[in-house]
Design an enzyme around this catalytic site. Sequence first.
Site, PDB file in Angstrom:
ATOM      1  N   ASP A   1       0.869  -1.188   0.000  1.00  0.00           N
ATOM      2  CA  ASP A   1       0.000   0.000   0.000  1.00  0.00           C
ATOM      3  C   ASP A   1       0.907   1.240   0.000  1.00  0.00           C
ATOM      4  OD1 ASP A   1       0.909  -0.707   2.577  1.00  0.00           O
ATOM      5  OD2 ASP A   1      -0.847   0.132   3.579  1.00  0.00           O
TER       6      ASP A   1
ATOM      7  N   HIS B   1       9.365  -0.784   9.024  1.00  0.00           N
ATOM      8  CA  HIS B   1       8.401  -1.894   9.025  1.00  0.00           C
ATOM      9  C   HIS B   1       8.519  -2.764   7.769  1.00  0.00           C
ATOM     10  CE1 HIS B   1       6.571   0.147  12.402  1.00  0.00           C
ATOM     11  NE2 HIS B   1       6.323   1.215  11.669  1.00  0.00           N
TER      12      HIS B   1
END
Lengths: 321, 321
Positions: free
Chosen positions: B15, B246
Amino acid sequence: MTRPAPARPLYLDCDTGVDDALAIGYLLASPEVDLVGVGSVCGNVGAEQGAVNTLDLLALAGRRDVPVAVGAPEPLAGAFHGGAPGVHGRNGVGDVELPPSGARPAAQDAAELLLRLSHEHAGQLHVVAVGPLTNLALALRADPTLPARVREVTIMGGAALHPGNVSPVAEANIAVDPEAAAAVLAADWDVTLVPLDVTMENLLEEPDRDALLEAGTDLAPWLGQVLDLYFTFHEGTFGRRCSALHDPLAAAIAVGGVTATVAPRVHVAVDDTRGPGRGQTLCDLRGLYTGHPDQPGARCRVVLETDRPLAPHLLERLLTL
Amino acid sequence: MTRPAPARPLYLDCDTGVDDALAIGYLLASPEVDLVGVGSVCGNVGAEQGAVNTLDLLALAGRRDVPVAVGAPEPLAGAFHGGAPGVHGRNGVGDVELPPSGARPAAQDAAELLLRLSHEHAGQLHVVAVGPLTNLALALRADPTLPARVREVTIMGGAALHPGNVSPVAEANIAVDPEAAAAVLAADWDVTLVPLDVTMENLLEEPDRDALLEAGTDLAPWLGQVLDLYFTFHEGTFGRRCSALHDPLAAAIAVGGVTATVAPRVHVAVDDTRGPGRGQTLCDLRGLYTGHPDQPGARCRVVLETDRPLAPHLLERLLTL
C-alpha cells in the site's frame, strides 16, 4: 522516639488457592497492615471451599478473629467451571488436609462485608483482590459510592506485554469473569494491577519450600506441604519444581514490601467479547515508546518492574508464622 | 566454479506508502529475488494511488517491466477510512511529487495477478505482503488451491508482545482488515509474520537519509525526499527524526538479508470481533516460558528477534539504485 505508623486496614478478596494461602500468610505476618476481613470468590476453587481453606489457614496462624465471608459462587456472566484442580488440587490447597478450624464464615456475603468495612474504615481501606473480581463488581453494583471510601485497590491479574496463562492473551483471574474485571477497572478508584509480566518473574524454589517445611512453627510447615502439588504443576512451565508468586506479589506491593519501579498509569480495557481475546487486559502501553508512559486521567498503574525479588522477603515473613 | 542460485520469483502486495517505497527499492536491488509482480491495496493510501506510486518508483529504478495491478479499494468488511496522511502524506509518498511514469497498471486486479503468477511460478513463488491482507484473502476466496502453489508468505503486520500502533494492541496493516488477516493466517501455507516487536527495533536515522539524498543515483535521492515527512511523524514516537523500517524489514527477512533468530512457529488468531481487541494478532507464545515455543501443526513463524540491524544493509542496497 518515633511511633510506628498505624497499621492500614486491608480487605483481601481471594479464591484460596495455593498462592492465595501464601498471600494470606504474608499479610498476617506484615505489621504494616491490619487484615480486617477476607472474602472468597469462585476461581481456583469454589467460593465455599475457598472460605473453608481461608478459615483453616487463619486458625493455624491463631487469627480466628479475622472475619471471612463467602462470596460469589459464579462469575457475573456464565457458570463457574470448577476451578483448577490440576494446579491447586481438588480442595484448593494442594489436596493437603489442613486441620479443620471448625470456624464458620460470616453471615454476610463477601460484597456485603467489603461494603461494611468500607464504612468502618472510610478513606483508609486498602482492597487487595487476588482472585476473579466478581465480589468487587457486585459490591460496586450494590453501592456505586464504594470507591469514594476506598483508599486504593491492588489486583493480581491480567497480562500486559506477556503471554496469558489460560489463553494466548488472558490471565486466569480476569478470564474467569471479564465482565466483573471491566466494571472494577472502569470504577473511579486508584488501582494497581499486578500482571503476569511481574508475577512470572518471581519464583519460590525448592530450598524455600524446604525452609517452610522445617520452620517448626504453626502455619509455615503447612504452607510448605500445600506447595507440593503447585511446585509439580510449575515443572511444566519452568522445567523444574518451583512456584510463580502471583498472589503474594500483589500482597507485597500493597504492603510496600516490594515496590513497583516501572508502573505506568494507563487506561486499561478488558476484553469481554466472546472473541479470541476474551479476558485480556488491554493496557495502553504505547507511551512506553514515546517516553510519556502515563496517560492523563488514567487511574490504573500497571506494574511492569519491581525493585527486588519477592521470595527472600516473603520467606522471611512466612517463617515467623 | 559455483553458479549463483537462480533468483526466486517474488510477488509483493503493498500500500505504497513511505516504508513500502523502501521495500520496493530494496527488493529491486536484491539479486536473490526476482520481483515478478506487485499488487496494491488500500491502506496507507487508496489502492489506485498506491499503484501510481509503485509505477512511479519502478520507472525511476528503470524497471517498467514489473507488472503492477490495482487491488482492493476497500477492506473485506467496512469502508476504507482514507489512509494515514499524517504519516505517509496525502499521496502516500510524503507529499513529494515523484516524476510521473505515465505507466498504466495491469488489466487484471491484484488478486488475479497473484493467482496468475502462482501458476507461472508454481511451487516457487514467494508472496510478501506489507499492507492490509485484503488482496491475499480475495485470491484465497477466488481459488482456495492457491496455497499449494506458493512457496511461502512473509507478512509485515501485527504485534505479539509489543503494544500496537493504532490501538493498544493492534497494528495498522492487520487493523485495516482483520477479516482478511484471519483468512490469510488460517490458510494452509507457511507464513512468516514480521510484527512491531522487531520492526520498531529497526530504525533509519538522519545520516542514512542524507546518504540517500546525496547518492547521485536515479531512485535513492527520491527515497530520501519521500522520507522527510515520515521522519517528522516518528519524532512523536522516538523523540527524534527517524523512521521505523516496518516494510523493508519484512522484505529483508524474505530475501534473507536479515535472518530471524527467534521466531517461534505458533498458532496465531486474529481478533475480528467489534470489541476493544479488534485487529490484534493473538500469537500463542506461552511456550516461550516452557522452553518449547513451537506448537505442533502451527505454520506461522512470529519473528521476535533478528540477527542484525537492518539499516546498514538496507542503505547499502538502496544506494545502488
